[in-house]
Design a protein around this motif. Sequence first.
Motif, PDB file in Angstrom:
ATOM      1  N   VAL A  59      -4.417   7.120   5.317  1.00  0.00           N
ATOM      2  CA  VAL A  59      -5.502   6.694   4.426  1.00  0.00           C
ATOM      3  C   VAL A  59      -4.978   6.530   3.003  1.00  0.00           C
ATOM      4  CG1 VAL A  59      -7.715   7.373   3.412  1.00  0.00           C
ATOM      5  CG2 VAL A  59      -7.331   7.635   5.862  1.00  0.00           C
ATOM      6  N   ALA A  60      -4.115   7.432   2.565  1.00  0.00           N
ATOM      7  CA  ALA A  60      -3.557   7.337   1.209  1.00  0.00           C
ATOM      8  C   ALA A  60      -2.729   6.062   1.053  1.00  0.00           C
ATOM      9  CB  ALA A  60      -2.700   8.567   0.909  1.00  0.00           C
ATOM     10  N   ILE A  61      -1.971   5.687   2.076  1.00  0.00           N
ATOM     11  CA  ILE A  61      -1.172   4.464   1.997  1.00  0.00           C
ATOM     12  C   ILE A  61      -2.073   3.229   1.946  1.00  0.00           C
ATOM     13  CG2 ILE A  61       0.407   2.990   3.337  1.00  0.00           C
ATOM     14  CD1 ILE A  61       1.774   5.601   4.269  1.00  0.00           C
ATOM     15  N   VAL A  62      -3.145   3.235   2.724  1.00  0.00           N
ATOM     16  CA  VAL A  62      -4.070   2.098   2.710  1.00  0.00           C
ATOM     17  C   VAL A  62      -4.768   1.994   1.358  1.00  0.00           C
ATOM     18  CG1 VAL A  62      -6.216   1.217   3.718  1.00  0.00           C
ATOM     19  CG2 VAL A  62      -4.410   2.067   5.203  1.00  0.00           C
ATOM     20  N   VAL A  63      -5.233   3.107   0.820  1.00  0.00           N
ATOM     21  CA  VAL A  63      -5.913   3.085  -0.483  1.00  0.00           C
ATOM     22  C   VAL A  63      -4.951   2.646  -1.571  1.00  0.00           C
ATOM     23  CG1 VAL A  63      -7.022   4.541  -2.230  1.00  0.00           C
ATOM     24  CG2 VAL A  63      -7.669   4.756   0.168  1.00  0.00           C
ATOM     25  N   ALA A  64      -3.724   3.163  -1.555  1.00  0.00           N
ATOM     26  CA  ALA A  64      -2.735   2.771  -2.561  1.00  0.00           C
ATOM     27  C   ALA A  64      -2.413   1.286  -2.461  1.00  0.00           C
ATOM     28  CB  ALA A  64      -1.466   3.609  -2.403  1.00  0.00           C
TER      29      ALA A  64
END
Length: 102
Positions: free
Chosen positions: A93-98
């Motif tokens: 999720v952090a990679i997608v948001v970033a």
Amino acid sequence: MDEGSHCGAKSESAPLAKPRAGGERGDLILNGSSDVDWSIIGLNLLYAVLGVVLMFVAYKVIDLLTPEVHFAEELQKGNLAVGMFVAAIFIAVAIVVAGALN
């Protein structure tokens, strides 16, 4: 060879980089002003809160999609596999948001 030279290089010392005053990206501002663009700070805080909310939502969705695995109970028992799976969800999720923010 004389004492100050290395491998035949000139012995003159030049500064590695000259900081310039200005507002261009990557430039160093040296005029002493402490102007802060509060809208950028506010947007960063908003994105941080959005990221935390999305991580919580992703955790709950995965928890609902896997009714035979109770993540909270397994984590309390010390199940490392479940802990690594939850960590992988958070990282994804952090990679997608970033990626969405760039």
